[in-house]
Each structure stands twice: as C-alpha cells, then as structure tokens.
Enzyme design. Structure first.
Site, PDB file in Angstrom:
ATOM      1  N   CYS A   1       8.264  -5.262 -27.485  1.00 49.69           N
ATOM      2  CA  CYS A   1       9.303  -4.271 -27.796  1.00 49.69           C
ATOM      3  C   CYS A   1      10.511  -4.910 -28.467  1.00 49.69           C
ATOM      4  O   CYS A   1      11.657  -4.515 -28.208  1.00 49.69           O
ATOM      5  CB  CYS A   1       9.760  -3.507 -26.555  1.00 49.69           C
ATOM      6  SG  CYS A   1       8.459  -2.544 -25.824  1.00 49.69           S
TER       7      CYS A   1
ATOM      8  N   HIS B   1      15.998  -5.652 -27.044  1.00 51.01           N
ATOM      9  CA  HIS B   1      14.813  -4.840 -26.759  1.00 51.01           C
ATOM     10  C   HIS B   1      14.983  -3.513 -27.499  1.00 51.01           C
ATOM     11  O   HIS B   1      16.114  -3.057 -27.698  1.00 51.01           O
ATOM     12  CB  HIS B   1      14.775  -4.599 -25.250  1.00 51.01           C
ATOM     13  CG  HIS B   1      13.534  -3.949 -24.734  1.00 51.01           C
ATOM     14  ND1 HIS B   1      13.313  -2.595 -24.824  1.00 51.01           N
ATOM     15  CD2 HIS B   1      12.458  -4.468 -24.106  1.00 51.01           C
ATOM     16  CE1 HIS B   1      12.151  -2.317 -24.263  1.00 51.01           C
ATOM     17  NE2 HIS B   1      11.605  -3.428 -23.820  1.00 51.01           N
TER      18      HIS B   1
ATOM     19  N   ASP C   1      22.844  -4.996 -21.398  1.00 43.92           N
ATOM     20  CA  ASP C   1      21.481  -4.691 -20.992  1.00 43.92           C
ATOM     21  C   ASP C   1      21.075  -5.750 -19.957  1.00 43.92           C
ATOM     22  O   ASP C   1      20.824  -6.897 -20.308  1.00 43.92           O
ATOM     23  CB  ASP C   1      20.563  -4.736 -22.222  1.00 43.92           C
ATOM     24  CG  ASP C   1      19.098  -4.542 -21.858  1.00 43.92           C
ATOM     25  OD1 ASP C   1      18.768  -4.518 -20.654  1.00 43.92           O
ATOM     26  OD2 ASP C   1      18.277  -4.432 -22.786  1.00 43.92           O
TER      27      ASP C   1
ATOM     28  N   GLN D   1      16.646  -7.692 -17.671  1.00 43.21           N
ATOM     29  CA  GLN D   1      16.092  -8.971 -17.231  1.00 43.21           C
ATOM     30  C   GLN D   1      17.046  -9.689 -16.283  1.00 43.21           C
ATOM     31  O   GLN D   1      16.634 -10.219 -15.252  1.00 43.21           O
ATOM     32  CB  GLN D   1      15.793  -9.875 -18.440  1.00 43.21           C
ATOM     33  CG  GLN D   1      14.694  -9.366 -19.353  1.00 43.21           C
ATOM     34  CD  GLN D   1      13.347  -9.287 -18.662  1.00 43.21           C
ATOM     35  OE1 GLN D   1      13.042 -10.057 -17.760  1.00 43.21           O
ATOM     36  NE2 GLN D   1      12.523  -8.350 -19.082  1.00 43.21           N
TER      37      GLN D   1
ATOM     38  N   LYS E   1      11.623  -4.077 -12.386  1.00 39.29           N
ATOM     39  CA  LYS E   1      11.558  -5.490 -12.759  1.00 39.29           C
ATOM     40  C   LYS E   1      12.123  -6.381 -11.666  1.00 39.29           C
ATOM     41  O   LYS E   1      12.148  -7.599 -11.791  1.00 39.29           O
ATOM     42  CB  LYS E   1      12.350  -5.719 -14.053  1.00 39.29           C
ATOM     43  CG  LYS E   1      11.702  -5.086 -15.282  1.00 39.29           C
ATOM     44  CD  LYS E   1      12.445  -5.457 -16.533  1.00 39.29           C
ATOM     45  CE  LYS E   1      12.141  -4.528 -17.681  1.00 39.29           C
ATOM     46  NZ  LYS E   1      10.869  -4.800 -18.332  1.00 39.29           N
TER      47      LYS E   1
HETATM   48  C1  LIG Z   1      15.823  -6.767 -22.057  1.00 36.74           C
HETATM   49  C2  LIG Z   1      15.200  -5.447 -21.756  1.00 36.74           C
HETATM   50  N1  LIG Z   1      15.880  -4.316 -22.000  1.00 36.74           N
HETATM   51  C3  LIG Z   1      15.376  -3.117 -21.719  1.00 36.74           C
HETATM   52  C4  LIG Z   1      14.123  -2.965 -21.190  1.00 36.74           C
HETATM   53  C5  LIG Z   1      13.602  -1.583 -20.941  1.00 36.74           C
HETATM   54  O1  LIG Z   1      13.382  -1.374 -19.597  1.00 36.74           O
HETATM   55  P1  LIG Z   1      12.672  -0.033 -19.112  1.00 36.74           P
HETATM   56  O2  LIG Z   1      11.355   0.010 -19.815  1.00 36.74           O
HETATM   57  O3  LIG Z   1      12.531  -0.212 -17.633  1.00 36.74           O
HETATM   58  O4  LIG Z   1      13.553   1.082 -19.491  1.00 36.74           O
HETATM   59  C6  LIG Z   1      13.371  -4.099 -20.921  1.00 36.74           C
HETATM   60  C7  LIG Z   1      12.007  -3.978 -20.371  1.00 36.74           C
HETATM   61  O5  LIG Z   1      11.022  -4.394 -20.928  1.00 36.74           O
HETATM   62  C8  LIG Z   1      13.923  -5.366 -21.202  1.00 36.74           C
HETATM   63  O6  LIG Z   1      13.233  -6.485 -20.966  1.00 36.74           O
END
Ligand SMILES: Cc1ncc(COP(=O)(O)O)c(C=O)c1O
Lengths: 415, 145
Positions: free
Chosen positions: A367, A123, A200, A203, A226
């Site tokens: 993203c 992401h 990370d 998810q 999430k």
């Molecule tokens: C794999 C992953 N990493 C990071 C994020 C970023 O999360 P946040 O927008 O809550 O900071 C997301 C959210 O879309 C994600 O799916």
C-alpha cells in the site's frame, strides 16, 4: 530487566500452529498482529456474559457493557498519554481516523491555494484522503522526499512548509522501510508556520512508546489490529480544542444531544464523532490488548524488537551480494520491518516458497506505490517482527531464503 | 522436505519457461499492442502481435513479473504463434476455464502444467495476466480491422 519471550509466546495460541507441516513463523506483523488469549477471552466474555448496547440501557447488562467500553477508552488515553478521554475517538481503523480528519476538519479549513505537506513514504491511507480533499478544494499537496538511506529529507521539510501550509500529515514509522521519523521536529516545524500536524501512528503505536503530549501533534491515528487487538477498531486522538470546533463526521444515533425534525445539536466529545452503535466487543477486547502491552512495557517491547532487528539485519546481510535490503541499516533508526529483494526472485515467488517452510512474509507494494517507485522496484518482500518473535525464527527465515534460492536457481534475472 | 511440495505449483516446464522465456523479441510490423499490469505485484508486460489474414504470424512478450506470470506468458506466445485467430481465442477461453477450475474444452498442451496454480488463489491473477492482455489487444484489433 529480562524480557521473557517464551512466556509471551505462550499467551498466543496461534503461535503453536503448524502450516504445511512446519511450525508457523509469523513475520507479517506490519500487516496485522496476532492476538493473545487475554484479548480473545475478552471477546468471548462480553458475548457470553454482558452483551448489550451501550449508553442508553437502564438495565444492568447495558450498564456493565457501557462501563467496560468506557474503561477501554480510558486505557487507550493513558496508553498514549492523552490529556483526557474526550480526545479519544473510536473508529474502524487508521484509515477511517484519517478520513475523519480529512472530512470533519479538512472541509472546513482547507481552501483553494492552501497546501498540505506529506512524505513520499506514506501508506495509501495517509495519502488518498488528502488527494481527495486537495482535488475538491483546489489545494496543493507537497511531498518530503525519501533519501537513498530510507530516511526523510528533513532539510527539505523546512523549505516545503510555509505560510500557505495548513497541515503536515506524516507517518511516525514506515510500514515498508521501518524508518522512524523525527516526529517532534516535524510537529515543531509545522507549528512554527501555523500549520497543524497529523501523525499516522498505525505502526508506531504498536511498537514504540508514544506520548502524544510530548510529540505535540494535533491528531494521531492508529489501529487496534496491529497492536494485539481485534480488527475493526481504530483510534483518532485529537486535540480537544480542535475536536470541539469540528463538525461531526457521520450523523446518526449516539452522536446527538437532541434532534428535532429539521436539526440536531451535537453530543459532547468524544461521542459527537461516534455515530451509531460502535464496535463494542472489539473496543472492549482492545482494552485488554492495551493492558497487555502496558504490562510488558512499550520500552521493553521496543528493546526486544530492536535487538531482533539488529540480529536480522546482520543475518540477512550475510546472504551476500544477492540480497538487497531497503531502508535504514541500523536498528536504532527503524522498527522491526525489513523490506528486501533476494536473488532476483520475484517477491511473490519468495513468499510462496517461504510459506512452505512455515514462514509468513508479505510480498507486494505494501500500500505504498509511490515509495515503490522511489525505490525503483515493483514490489518487495517484507519481514516484520513483533514482541513474540525470536532469533530462532529469524534463523528459520534465513534458511528458508537459502532453500528458495536453491530452488529457483540462478537464471531468474531475465526479467 | 516441504519445499518439494512446491513442485506441484512450480512444475518443471514452468520453471523452464521462467528461466528461458520464449518469444521476447518485438515482432516486425506488429499490428496489435497491449499492455498488462497487475499493480498488486507490480507486474507489467507488453504484448505485441502481428496478425495477417486472420492468423497470428508473430508474437513478442516483454516485461517483468513473477515466475507464474512470465512462464504463463511465455507458454502463451508459443501456443498462439502461427494459429488462426479463432484458435488463439479458443485457447484463451480454455485457459480461463482451467484457471476457474473447469474443463478447458480444448487441448491446452504444456499449458495444463499451470493447472496447479488454481490452489493458490492470489496467483491465478498472475497466470492470467498475459492472457487478459492478449484479450484486450485482440479486442482493439477487431475494432480496427
Ligand atoms: C503506516 C500505516 N498507515 C496506515 C495503515 C492503515 O491501517 P488500517 O488498514 O488499519 O486502516 C497502515 C496499515 O497497513 C500502515 O502501516
């Protein structure tokens, strides 16, 4: 064991909403989840019964608020099996948690010639902070490639990590393909070469049982929103020894022990990293979300979603040669995230058509532009499930897709 | 059936332009070229125009995008082809007004069909892509010329 999805659904008021005259079928859970009544009630209760700032009031309300806030931290620690509450830092979201590491750890530990290993399915929030750091420090980013089946080239990982590698930062579950990565192996590969490993978990924490001690990772980042919690709360888990040595991320109130005109000494962990008044209400409500998940059991949540994903992969597969599904085709290898292309219809048009059938899906690059490039598509449509979704909802998705196909017709492949 | 409500957005003329886009060929001796991107949806278009004596003699638009962005672009090529630059610029301004929910102030013809897009805020960008690309291209042309 029987998982009572109907009972679960009754806890989510929003699931009885009607959109465009149709019952809501919410399939954008990878973006954010819906919230159960228990979480919403916790927010209302805090604001109606014991709203006060924490960690400094000598009166009852402040003591109550402090206690419930800190209980939430304990719950989160237990949820991911952190060895202690000191390792749990509340941030705004995953993005901020990763940035915290990039600044507070990265600026002290990354120098010219060092390498950071990422993957091609990250992401943007696990990519851009490292790009900034690498640029500033003259470090190099290396990327493990995504194979055609949507998994990571783990062989390549071993050849990319070497003595210059200082950090491996990777997702445990792709938000585009659903791919579950072999995190324990990734962590071992990093540690074997003396590198640290950040996971990370944006998810994975929401959909899989997570045990940070078993994973062995040094940092683990995730977002409350999430996983049934409110927006505005994220978590950084960090190994205590590392957090002890890191300088603060933000300076201000609450994170200091004592301050004179020219210098300050830092507060103990985890408060050193929580400058200013935190998001008290939402952290408290997140505690309820964690309770809710723990009550259901993450193994059961995973099992439910695995069955749903297998069902959806089969049902979508039946749409024939017109559908192209990206990523792993077996529910065992992935979370409940399915990216696809259908009938040559642009994902935005699909998204709009499905909306009129009550079905909320995501359309876009999610993203993850580098991954889109790898897949050779500008954007995908994405359906993602959570613990309240049902097979009947998958059926609604499939029939809505057929209707959209009929609506847009054949001649849309001109582009 | 709710899908029928979609007709408000996807008017027949829009789907027609989407399915058979006009003016896809690159014009000979084009002297204006601009590329437009909408990274959010991955849309990418290339617009080429031949301007002679202050008139849009020929125009070609290629690329990929959703039905709204492609049909808006296709309709735009039809609308500006053969028009003096001043008229093309007036159409551009009028179409932008339409997308903002205002009176366009000029006769937009078929383009009025895109008025329904206003109700779908995320799609307004799609409808505008070809037009902002044209605007960019003409800016460059004016500087050179
Ligand atoms: C794999 C992953 N990493 C990071 C994020 C970023 O999360 P946040 O927008 O809550 O900071 C997301 C959210 O879309 C994600 O799916």
């Amino acid at each position: 064991m029987s998982y009572d999805v109907a009972a679960v659904r009754r806890d989510f008021p929003i699931l009885s909403r009607v959109v465009h005259g149709k019952p809501l079928v919410y399939l954008d859970n990878a973006a954010t989840s819906q919230k159960p009544r228990q979480v919403i009630d916790a927010l209302v209760k805090y604001y109606t019964e014991y709203n006060a700032n924490i960690h400094r009031g000598v009166y009852l309300l402040s003591q109550e608020a402090t206690e419930v806030y800190e209980q939430a931290r304990e719950k989160v620690a237990k949820f991911i099996n952190s060895p202690g509450f000191e390792s749990i830092i509340f941030t705004r979201n995953t993005t901020e948690a990763i940035n915290l590491v990039a600044y507070a750890w990265g600026r002290g530990n990354i120098s010219a010639g060092d390498e950071i290993v990422l993957s091609g399915m990250e992401h943007h929030s696990n990519m851009v902070p490292w790009q900034l750091l690498a640029k500033e420090r003259g470090a190099t980013l290396r990327f493990v490639e995504v194979l055609d089946d949507g998994t990571l080239n783990i062989e390549q990982l071993y050849s990319l990590i070497n003595g210059r590698t200082k950090l491996v930062a990777m997702t445990q579950m792709s938000n585009v393909l659903g791919t579950i990565t072999p995190v324990e192996e990734i962590v071992r590969a990093a540690h074997d070469q003396g590198a640290l490993c950040l996971i990370d978990g944006a998810q994975s924490a929401a959909h899989l049982p997570v045990d940070v001690q078993q994973l062995g990772c040094d940092f683990f980042a995730f977002s409350a929103h999430k996983m049934l919690g409110p927006t505005g709360v994220g978590v950084l888990y960090g190994r205590r020894e590392l957090l002890e040595e890191m300088p603060p991320f933000l300076g201000g109130g609450d994170m200091i022990m004592s301050v004179s005109l020219r210098e300050a000494t830092w507060n103990d962990l985890p408060y050193k990293f929580e400058a200013g008044t935190p998001n008290i209400a939402d952290v408290i409500a997140f505690g309820e979300a964690v309770d809710y998940l723990a009550r259901l059991g993450m193994k059961n949540v995973r099992q439910h979603e695995k069955e749903l994903t297998a069902y959806a992969l089969a049902a979508l597969g039946e749409l024939g040669p017109d559908i192209r599904i990206f990523g792993p085709r077996h529910a065992e290898q992935k979370g409940g995230v399915i990216s696809f292309e259908y009938g040559g219809i642009h994902p935005h048009d699909l998204g709009t058509a499905l909306d009129y059938e009550g079905v909320a899906i995501r359309a876009g690059h999610h993203c993850a532009q580098p991954l889109m490039e790898r897949l050779g598509v500008p954007a995908t449509a994405r359906a993602s499930f959570y613990l309240y979704n049902t097979k009947e909802e998958v059926d609604v998705l499939v029939s809505a897709l057929k209707k959209a196909r009929a609506y847009f017709g054949d001649a849309v492949r001109t582009a | 059936m709710p899908l029928e409500q979609l007709d408000e957005l996807y008017r027949e003329i829009i789907l027609d332009h989407y399915k058979s886009p006009r003016n896809r060929a690159v014009p000979a001796e084009a002297n204006v070229k601009a590329e437009g991107k909408n990274p959010l949806c991955g849309d990418e278009i290339t617009l080429e125009v031949r301007v002679e004596d202050g008139v849009v003699r020929d125009v070609g638009l290629q690329g990929k995008g959703c039905s709204i962005s492609l049909s808006s672009g296709s309709m735009m090529t039809e609308a500006i082809k053969g028009k003096p630059l001043a008229e093309a610029t007036a159409l551009l301004a009028g179409f932008k007004e339409l997308m903002r929910g205002h009176e366009p102030g000029v006769e937009l013809g078929d383009l009025e069909a895109l008025g329904g897009v206003r109700k779908f805020p995320v799609r307004v960008k799609c409808a505008l892509l070809a037009w902002t690309t044209l605007e960019q291209g003409l800016k460059g042309h004016n500087k050179v010329g």
